[in-house]
Motif scaffolding. Structure first.
Motif, PDB file in Angstrom:
ATOM      1  N   SER B 154      50.548 -34.063 -13.573  1.00  0.00           N
ATOM      2  CA  SER B 154      49.929 -33.743 -12.276  1.00  0.00           C
ATOM      3  C   SER B 154      50.912 -33.058 -11.337  1.00  0.00           C
ATOM      4  CB  SER B 154      49.376 -35.009 -11.623  1.00  0.00           C
ATOM      5  OG  SER B 154      50.447 -35.877 -11.291  1.00  0.00           O
ATOM      6  N   LEU B 322      41.618 -21.706 -12.566  1.00  0.00           N
ATOM      7  CA  LEU B 322      40.557 -22.682 -12.852  1.00  0.00           C
ATOM      8  C   LEU B 322      39.209 -22.090 -12.455  1.00  0.00           C
ATOM      9  CD1 LEU B 322      42.114 -25.982 -11.393  1.00  0.00           C
ATOM     10  CD2 LEU B 322      41.990 -25.276 -13.795  1.00  0.00           C
ATOM     11  N   ALA B 325      34.165 -24.470 -10.027  1.00  0.00           N
ATOM     12  CA  ALA B 325      33.735 -25.871  -9.941  1.00  0.00           C
ATOM     13  C   ALA B 325      34.920 -26.812 -10.200  1.00  0.00           C
ATOM     14  CB  ALA B 325      32.620 -26.153 -10.950  1.00  0.00           C
ATOM     15  N   MET B 326      35.800 -26.418 -11.102  1.00  0.00           N
ATOM     16  CA  MET B 326      36.977 -27.245 -11.391  1.00  0.00           C
ATOM     17  C   MET B 326      37.929 -27.243 -10.206  1.00  0.00           C
ATOM     18  SD  MET B 326      37.364 -28.867 -14.283  1.00  0.00           S
ATOM     19  CE  MET B 326      38.847 -28.773 -15.269  1.00  0.00           C
ATOM     20  N   ARG B 328      37.153 -26.859  -7.074  1.00  0.00           N
ATOM     21  CA  ARG B 328      36.567 -27.711  -6.025  1.00  0.00           C
ATOM     22  C   ARG B 328      36.844 -29.178  -6.307  1.00  0.00           C
ATOM     23  NH1 ARG B 328      32.487 -23.921  -5.898  1.00  0.00           N
ATOM     24  NH2 ARG B 328      31.164 -25.004  -7.402  1.00  0.00           N
ATOM     25  N   LEU B 329      36.704 -29.563  -7.584  1.00  0.00           N
ATOM     26  CA  LEU B 329      36.948 -30.953  -7.962  1.00  0.00           C
ATOM     27  C   LEU B 329      38.419 -31.318  -7.759  1.00  0.00           C
ATOM     28  CD1 LEU B 329      35.698 -33.464  -9.181  1.00  0.00           C
ATOM     29  CD2 LEU B 329      36.023 -32.484 -11.445  1.00  0.00           C
ATOM     30  N   HIS B 330      39.313 -30.405  -8.111  1.00  0.00           N
ATOM     31  CA  HIS B 330      40.742 -30.643  -7.892  1.00  0.00           C
ATOM     32  C   HIS B 330      41.024 -30.871  -6.406  1.00  0.00           C
ATOM     33  CE1 HIS B 330      41.454 -29.539 -12.038  1.00  0.00           C
ATOM     34  NE2 HIS B 330      42.762 -29.638 -11.892  1.00  0.00           N
ATOM     35  N   ALA B 332      38.942 -31.955  -4.150  1.00  0.00           N
ATOM     36  CA  ALA B 332      38.366 -33.236  -3.721  1.00  0.00           C
ATOM     37  C   ALA B 332      39.278 -34.390  -4.141  1.00  0.00           C
ATOM     38  CB  ALA B 332      36.967 -33.400  -4.309  1.00  0.00           C
ATOM     39  N   LEU B 333      39.831 -34.318  -5.363  1.00  0.00           N
ATOM     40  CA  LEU B 333      40.714 -35.388  -5.838  1.00  0.00           C
ATOM     41  C   LEU B 333      41.993 -35.430  -5.002  1.00  0.00           C
ATOM     42  CD1 LEU B 333      40.204 -34.879  -9.668  1.00  0.00           C
ATOM     43  CD2 LEU B 333      39.598 -36.933  -8.381  1.00  0.00           C
ATOM     44  N   MET B 348      50.939 -26.580  -8.011  1.00  0.00           N
ATOM     45  CA  MET B 348      50.070 -26.322  -9.167  1.00  0.00           C
ATOM     46  C   MET B 348      49.215 -25.072  -8.944  1.00  0.00           C
ATOM     47  SD  MET B 348      47.345 -28.934 -10.930  1.00  0.00           S
ATOM     48  CE  MET B 348      48.470 -30.034 -11.761  1.00  0.00           C
ATOM     49  N   TYR B 349      48.474 -25.073  -7.858  1.00  0.00           N
ATOM     50  CA  TYR B 349      47.705 -23.888  -7.451  1.00  0.00           C
ATOM     51  C   TYR B 349      47.907 -23.694  -5.952  1.00  0.00           C
ATOM     52  CZ  TYR B 349      45.494 -23.898 -12.019  1.00  0.00           C
ATOM     53  OH  TYR B 349      45.275 -23.847 -13.362  1.00  0.00           O
TER      54      TYR B 349
END
Ligand SMILES: Cc1cc2nc3c(=O)[nH]c(=O)nc-3n(C[C@H](O)[C@H](O)[C@H](O)COP(=O)(O)OP(=O)(O)OC[C@H]3O[C@@H](n4cnc5c(N)ncnc54)[C@H](O)[C@@H]3O)c2cc1C
Lengths: 485, 352
Positions: B154, B322, B325-326, B328-330, B332-333, B348-349
């Motif tokens: 991570s 990414l 959708a991925m 967005r999920l990243h 949110a996490l 990371m990004y």
């Protein structure tokens, strides 16, 4: 509860009338999983045939703010697929196609309703197999295996579901498609595949899985060792591993389990033994020979009263059959049983088994043990009669006590069967409020409105407060009128 | 001497979180090149060291994040055990925390599995200063979501690792490396074939017209493998494999951008100029490309991914992009575990 007619007609137009069940008669078979002390007839059962239809169900549920519970074969032991009030039960069994077996790449791509055993059967002609082998493998689905991170008798060496899974395609409750992992095993971004594995249908619905296949080993040997007492048998487990051998399987059974299995399948187990160990070795010819010699010498040294090496594949399968059918075999001893699933550090095996014996006697409920000793994963089977007033509660109480003991020695309340509804209480023993909050936060990132399998796997803080209040009094369940599940 | 620095680390993170000061989480600072550049005050974890538990019969080791990787490997070796994923150090000060956060594995990866497969549990400090414990020290554990494995690789964007428990394994009785002459295309087919046989191929590489095959097992097994395959026994095999793992092999010299491509089994040769160094039986291939050339498209054309591993110009994306959708999920996490966005921002990004 009467199902929302607008939702039902929306589902019917997307899936076809025959794929949406609402009558009591049609829905009753789906009222529970293998934890059959908990039942609730679903209001709506949806049986999609394709990933697109799965997505249509999720979209409809989101628009109608209706909870949705995915279900594979319903062999789960913790109530993960138990329907929730006012919700849709999304049954994945019609997505049952093996999309491809690619022997050159050693992968299988399958729909989630394919059973675990079907994958190995389809791979066998190529000399390959899918390693995780839960005892329920003839029935349980790969979608369920992913949701529970299921294991089997060969996990110590060959890994759990998470170790043999390369990529999954997921439909989210937000209506998005996600690809988690990749065929190479390395994917950019966060490791969401292991996060999703074992998440009990709380984060999304698996619509396709790509799994790794392994070459069938050149040679397999199975040793059965009988012991006159449980402690010696348990100690042998740690000693085998300490010598640097990682057996393909290392399973232990105690006297009640041995006798039940022998009576059920007549597999030739020594019924006068206090405990037995099944130790399977696999690999290349020379390596297996070296390990076989070492293991036999060591078991002898650990005080095994008899040793038997299976003489061929047929005898090996027969020796395994007792272990693999041990749950139903023990199930014949009483009207009902609970299968517990705590995992502990191996060095505590003997002590914990003795303590479970004392707890069982104190509770007046028999317990049989048959378990993945190499992984330290216990499966105490608590026998009871739900027809006797108070006995379900006593059995649940004994189960909770056993799981608390597992946590106390540094273990966990569930090794492979999941939390579901069954272990919501014991989860409060293992985790503090901050961890539970973090779990809820992670779920929010995937499922902001909490529509996927709500109320499962992670207890609310309020729930833990109740559980704590209930547990401090000890002895009999002090608040048996409170709904614990 | 007590090397537990949890409370000091918590204090620094809490203060940074309140004042929204970005932090650059640092172990041995050996992998600073990996990922995108991140600015921020250094949060040093090296002092927070020490092996907490290692009972060989349990196959588990627990250590604080600042423990030197070398100390862990030496402790394991003294009991005949090892970290199965053969992690690269990339420098003498590599720590356990940095190793797990980067999630990198060495030559044995295709045989043993990725680093995350061996993570059993972790204690982590979130971006808002909470200390949380996930997983444990047992082989199987499905209580709660598997956050410990999520933290592997991570890059420190979700939390600061404090302690990690790893599954460890016995060393094999012996190993032997064979070298065989062949061209790249032949090697890619041959390595994949060997990987699907039952032979104990613990590493498979190809470089400069030679395939290098490392096998492990008893002497009898190794003799038999050698009889079956032929080839030349590589005498200094440890040096050869550590040269690949630590990137001290001449292939990695110079400062041309270094691309790492991870590919599905049997992926064909990539449409990238130049000859790769092949690892993991073809699943990982390294390329040296001129500045400005990217490998993203070539890797994704065959179903893989690319990383600009070293010598990236500042500000460019180094990981395959990414899907929306991925991403967005990243986000949110990240928001849930590091609400102020102070931990390794942009590592990371760009906007994570
Ligand atoms: C006799 C017996 C022996 C067993 N032995 C073992 C054993 O050795 N090892 C072991 O690990 N387990 C064992 N189990 C438990 C059980 O078989 C496993 O948990 C199995 O993986 C469940 O699969 P299923 O298809 O029946 O899932 P279900 O019971 O239908 O569902 C289980 C969970 O998965 C979710 N789910 C199902 N499909 C999907 C999907 N497509 N997407 C998202 N979520 C989904 C459900 O919501 C639920 O939370 C045993 C059970 C029995 C009855």
């Amino acid at each position: 509860m009467t199902p929302d007619p607008a939702l039902v007609s929306e589902l019917r137009s997307a899936l076809g009338a025959d794929a949406v069940l609402v009558s009591a008669e049609a829905c009753t078979p789906f009222e529970c999983d293998a934890l059959n002390t908990q039942r609730r007839r679903p209001d709506i059962v949806a049986l999609p045939r394709s990933p697109e239809q799965v997505m249509a169900v999720l979209n409809a549920c989101r628009r109608h703010a209706t909870p949705v519970v995915a279900r594979g074969a319903g062999t789960g032991l913790s109530g993960g697929a138990l329907p929730v009030a006012g919700g849709v039960l999304l049954v994945m069994s019609r997505l049952d196609q093996i999309i491809e077996i690619d022997p050159a790449r050693r992968i299988a791509r399958v729909q989630p309703g394919v059973t675990n055993l079907e994958i190995s059967q389809a791979a066998a002609p190529f000399g390959l197999y899918y390693a995780p082998d839960p005892s329920s493998q003839v029935a349980c689905t790969i979608g369920g295996n992913v949701a529970e991170n299921s294991g089997g008798v060969h996990c110590l060496k060959h890994g759990l579901t998470v170790h043999n899974l390369l990529e999954i395609r997921v439909a989210t409750i937000d209506g998005e498609w996600l690809t988690l992992g990749s065929a190479s095993g390395e994917a950019p971004g966060l490791a969401l595949l292991p996060l999703f594995t074992g998440s009990e249908g709380m984060l999304g619905v698996t619509v396709e899985a790509t799994v790794q296949l392994k070459p069938l080993p050149e040679r397999v040997e199975l040793v059965l060792a009988a012991f006159g007492d449980v402690r010696r048998c348990a100690d042998a487990v740690g000693r085998i591993i300490a010598t640097g051998i990682v057996p393909a399987g290392l399973e232990m059974m105690d006297a009640p389990a041995i006798r039940a299995a022998e009576a059920f399948v007549h597999c030739g187990y020594p019924t006068d033994a206090a405990a037995l160990l099944l130790c399977e070795l696999d690999g290349l010819n020379h390596d297996v020979q070296r390990e076989l010699d070492a293991v036999q010498a060591l078991l002898h040294d650990c005080g095994a009263t008899s040793l038997r090496v299976a003489t061929g594949a047929a005898e090996r399968l027969r020796m395994w059959s007792g272990r693999k059918s041990a749950f139903p075999a023990v199930g014949r001893l009483a009207p009902d049983y609970f299968c517990m699933d705590g995992t502990i550090p191996r060095r505590h095996l003997a002590g914990v088994l003795e303590r479970i014996g004392e707890m069982s006697r104190a509770a007046g409920l028999p317990v049989a043990n048959v378990f993945h000793a190499g992984d330290g994963n216990l499966h105490p089977l608590i026998l009871f009669d739900a027809g006797q007033p108070g006995e379900v509660e006593r059995a649940e109480y004994l189960g909770a006590e056993i799981l608390e003991l597992c946590v106390a020695v540094g273990g966990t309340v569930t090794g492979e069967h999941g939390v579901g509804v069954e272990k919501l209480g014991p989860m409060c023993t293992q985790f503090g409020a901050d961890e539970l909050e973090a779990f809820h936060a992670l779920k929010r990132a995937f499922d902001p409105d909490g529509l996927l399998n709500p109320g499962k796997a992670i207890p609310t803080l309020a729930r833990c407060a109740d559980y704590g209040a209930m547990r401090v009094h000890g002895g009999k369940l002090p608040f048996s009128h409170l709904p614990r599940f | 001497m007590d090397r537990d620095c949890t409370s000091a680390l918590v204090e620094q993170v809490r203060e940074a979180s309140v004042r929204r000061v970005p932090l650059r989480v640092v172990g041995g600072d050996t992998k600073r090149f990996h990922g995108r550049a991140t600015e921020g005050r250094a949060l040093e974890t090296r002092e927070h060291g020490g092996i907490l538990r290692h009972d060989p019969a349990e196959l588990v080791l627990t250590a604080r994040a600042g423990t030197p990787l070398a100390e862990i490997e030496a402790a394991l070796a003294s009991k005949g055990q090892r970290l199965p994923f053969e992690p690269p150090h990339f420098g003498s000060g590599a720590t356990l925390g940095g190793t797990v956060a980067c999630g990198l594995a060495g030559p044995a990866r295709a045989w043993s599995g990725p680093l995350r497969d061996f993570v059993l549990g972790a204690r982590v400090l979130t971006g808002d200063g909470r200390v949380l414990r996930f997983g444990g020290e047992v082989m199987k554990n499905v209580a709660g979501y598997d956050v410990a494995r999520l933290l592997a690789g991570s890059l420190g964007i979700l939390g600061v690792l404090l302690d990690v428990s790893l599954k460890v394994l016995p060393r094999p009785p012996g190993e032997r490396t064979l070298a065989l002459e062949m061209d790249e295309a032949t090697a890619l087919t041959r390595l994949a074939e060997l990987a699907r046989s039952a032979l104990p191929l613990s590493a498979g590489s190809w470089i400069d017209g030679r395939a290098y095959l490392r096998f492990e097992g008893s002497d009898a097994t190794l003799d038999e493998v050698q009889r079956r395959l032929g080839g030349e026994v590589v005498a200094e095999s440890r040096d050869f494999w550590s040269g690949l793992r630590e990137q001290s092999h001449p292939f990695f010299a110079g400062d041309a951008p270094l691309w790492r491509c991870t590919l599905p089994p049997l992926a064909p040769q990539l449409s990238i100029e130049g000859t790769p160094l092949v690892e993991w039986n073809g699943l990982q291939r390294w390329y040296r490309c001129p500045p400005g050339v990217t490998a993203f498209a070539a890797a994704s054309a065959v179903g893989g991914h690319a990383t600009l591993f070293r010598h990236a110009p500042a500000g460019v994306d180094v990981f395959s992009p990414l899907p929306p959708a991925m991403l967005r999920l990243h986000r949110a996490l990240k928001r849930e575990l590091d609400p102020a966005g102070i931990l390794n921002p942009g590592r990371m990004y760009a906007d994570l």
